[in-house]
Design a protein around this motif. Structure first.
Motif, PDB file in Angstrom:
ATOM      1  N   PRO A  10       0.798  -1.238   0.000  1.00 32.61           N
ATOM      2  CA  PRO A  10       0.000   0.000   0.000  1.00 32.61           C
ATOM      3  C   PRO A  10       0.827   1.283   0.000  1.00 32.61           C
ATOM      4  CG  PRO A  10      -1.005  -1.603   1.462  1.00 32.61           C
ATOM      5  CD  PRO A  10       0.312  -2.183   1.026  1.00 32.61           C
TER       6      PRO A  10
ATOM      7  N   ALA B  12      -4.124  -4.520   2.634  1.00 35.70           N
ATOM      8  CA  ALA B  12      -4.504  -3.679   1.498  1.00 35.70           C
ATOM      9  C   ALA B  12      -5.946  -3.200   1.634  1.00 35.70           C
ATOM     10  CB  ALA B  12      -4.318  -4.447   0.198  1.00 35.70           C
TER      11      ALA B  12
ATOM     12  N   ARG C  43      -7.336  -0.105  -0.602  1.00 32.40           N
ATOM     13  CA  ARG C  43      -6.692  -0.334  -1.889  1.00 32.40           C
ATOM     14  C   ARG C  43      -7.306  -1.571  -2.550  1.00 32.40           C
ATOM     15  NH1 ARG C  43      -1.639   1.537  -2.930  1.00 32.40           N
ATOM     16  NH2 ARG C  43      -2.024   0.519  -4.937  1.00 32.40           N
TER      17      ARG C  43
END
Length: 477
Positions: free
Chosen positions: A431, A463, A468
């Motif tokens: 990330p 993540a 993300r």
């Protein structure tokens, strides 16, 4: 630079092209959905300055006011977690600490030069960024005033520096009406030289010229530090004045102190707005240039243009490559551990390594080369100091957020299987990077996406927490 050059360049291109939210995404700045676009707010510049704030502020969710916005205040907050997002939203009241406008507004960066005491140039430099020789300093204009004031300050004559900067300095430290003050016996006995030394010592931590350049205010402001206080006023039609007073504890306050404060300032000192001392000292970017600890190329391009308007902005140099070998003590000798083809290579046979590990299984501890091999992949094993330093450099490269720099390190043979002190692999740390380009390479190198770090999270779960979804999908592919 605290922010990678590619982030600054990409965010600038998007902002100038009218895609402000795209620029924010590149700089990991998250504006509230209800917030209208603010094309003058440079998200990469804001991050560049916030990365330089003390860690106790940015890692505890400290809120920074950016200025009025409609009926409220625009506020930036460093969100918890890594990588740290900057959240932008509007609050009804201003936070305790406000960022100067030049630290985030692309149209106001020239205010930094004024904050340093300059009009056409930055003090101690010419407009192109050349450091001036001693015989070129102290000329006419505000830059000369600044240079003379700081010369007096650096010579230990802080009270004279305030006078040179245009202040009337009044000292109330030794007035009994203001209550007790902790100082030398000679100063309390009335020795003027001792009192002068005490005043210079008290003022030594402040740079006077910057207060003179703050927009004159209708009301006074104050600075506090242990046992002392400074009240700064800008009377209409008169020189600004600074009053140095003792700040005793509540138990030490003399009877009638409130009346003395009202007579001096028209109100109790507690009601005078307080400003943070680090907001009136020499801006750290300029202090770094003067001390030689920072180069012009290490400044954000907007900061370079503000301080040196006649110079061509310089791109920061690439970070130095990681070493391909590290020397460690092993069994009374010094051995070289070589990083090549994505693995660590040590000058030991497989049998020697197995015997060392067998001894550790019986209650011993691996050392030297074997500790380096095992500790690179297992944070429970303490590596030699030199290997820990190499791991720290790799992790700093990751947290810098430049995927090209990490890819170059992998090209030079970096073993990608390292884990940080919390057990996170490079997959967990993805990330920090934009995009998903490193995922196939790390998976092909054998990194396991199902590995869990000390908080029992996989790379995909980290993540997801970092919002993300692109990484989550790439790790699942």
């Amino acid at each position: 630079m605290a922010v990678p050059a590619y982030v600054v360049e990409h965010a600038t291109r998007l902002r100038l092209a009218g895609d402000w939210r795209g620029a924010c995404a590149v700089a990991n700045v998250v504006p509230d959905a209800s917030l209208a676009d603010l094309p003058h707010l440079a998200p990469d510049l804001l991050r560049w300055y916030l990365e330089r704030e003390p860690r106790w502020r940015t890692f505890t969710g400290f809120r920074f006011g950016l200025g009025r916005h409609g009926a409220g205040w625009l506020v930036a907050r460093m969100a918890y977690g890594e990588p740290q997002r900057i959240e932008l939203h509007v609050e009804a009241a201003p936070p305790a600490l406000e960022l100067p406008r030049y630290q985030w507004d692309s149209g106001c960066t020239a205010e930094l030069r004024a904050r340093c005491g300059g009009a056409t140039r930055t003090p101690f430099f010419d407009p192109a960024g050349r450091r001036l020789e001693p015989d070129e300093l102290g000329g006419a204009g505000p830059e000369g005033v600044t240079e003379r004031a700081l010369a007096r300050h650096d010579a230990g004559r802080s009270a004279d520096a305030w006078a040179e900067a245009g202040f009337d300095l009044r000292v109330r430290l030794f007035d009994p009406a203001w209550g007790p003050v902790r100082t030398s016996a000679a100063a309390l006995a009335g020795d003027e030289r001792a009192r002068g030394r005490e005043v210079d010592k008290v003022l030594a931590g402040l740079r006077p010229v910057h207060l003179t350049l703050v927009e004159p205010r209708e009301h006074p402001v104050r600075l506090d530090w242990p046992g002392r206080g400074l009240v700064v006023e800008w009377p209409a039609g008169a020189r600004p004045r600074a009053t140095l007073v003792p700040m005793p504890t509540r138990k030490e306050r003399a009877a009638g102190r409130d009346a003395v404060e009202r007579a001096e300032f028209g109100r109790p000192i507690a009601e005078i707005p307080r400003i943070w001392p680090d907001r009136v000292r020499m801006p750290p970017e300029v202090a770094g240039l003067l001390a030689g600890t920072l180069s012009r190329a290490g400044l954000h391009p907007l900061v370079q243009a503000a301080l040196f308007p006649a110079a061509v902005p310089l791109r920061p140099p690439a970070p130095p490559p990681l070493p391909d070998r590290v020397r460690v003590y092993c069994g009374g000798a010094v051995h070289a551990i070589v990083m090549r083809d994505g693995a660590l290579h040590v000058p030991h046979s497989p049998g020697e390594i197995d015997r060392e590990r067998a001894l550790a299984a019986l209650g011993g501890r691996v050392q030297g080369c074997v500790a380096a091999l095992d500790g690179w992949r297992d944070p429970a094993v303490r590596m030699p100091r030199q290997m820990r330093a190499l791991r720290d450099r790799v992790l700093a490269l990751v947290r810098h957020g430049d995927p090209d720099a990490l890819a170059a390190a992998l090209d030079r043979g970096l073993d990608p299987h390292l884990r940080d002190t919390l057990g996170a692999t490079l997959l967990h740390l993805l990330p920090h990077f934009p995009g998903t380009g490193l995922v196939p390479r790390l998976l092909a190198a054998g990194l396991d996406p199902s590995v869990r770090e000390c908080f029992n999270r996989t790379a995909a779960e980290r993540a997801a927490e970092a919002e993300r979804p692109d990484l989550v999908r790439a790790l699942a592919a």
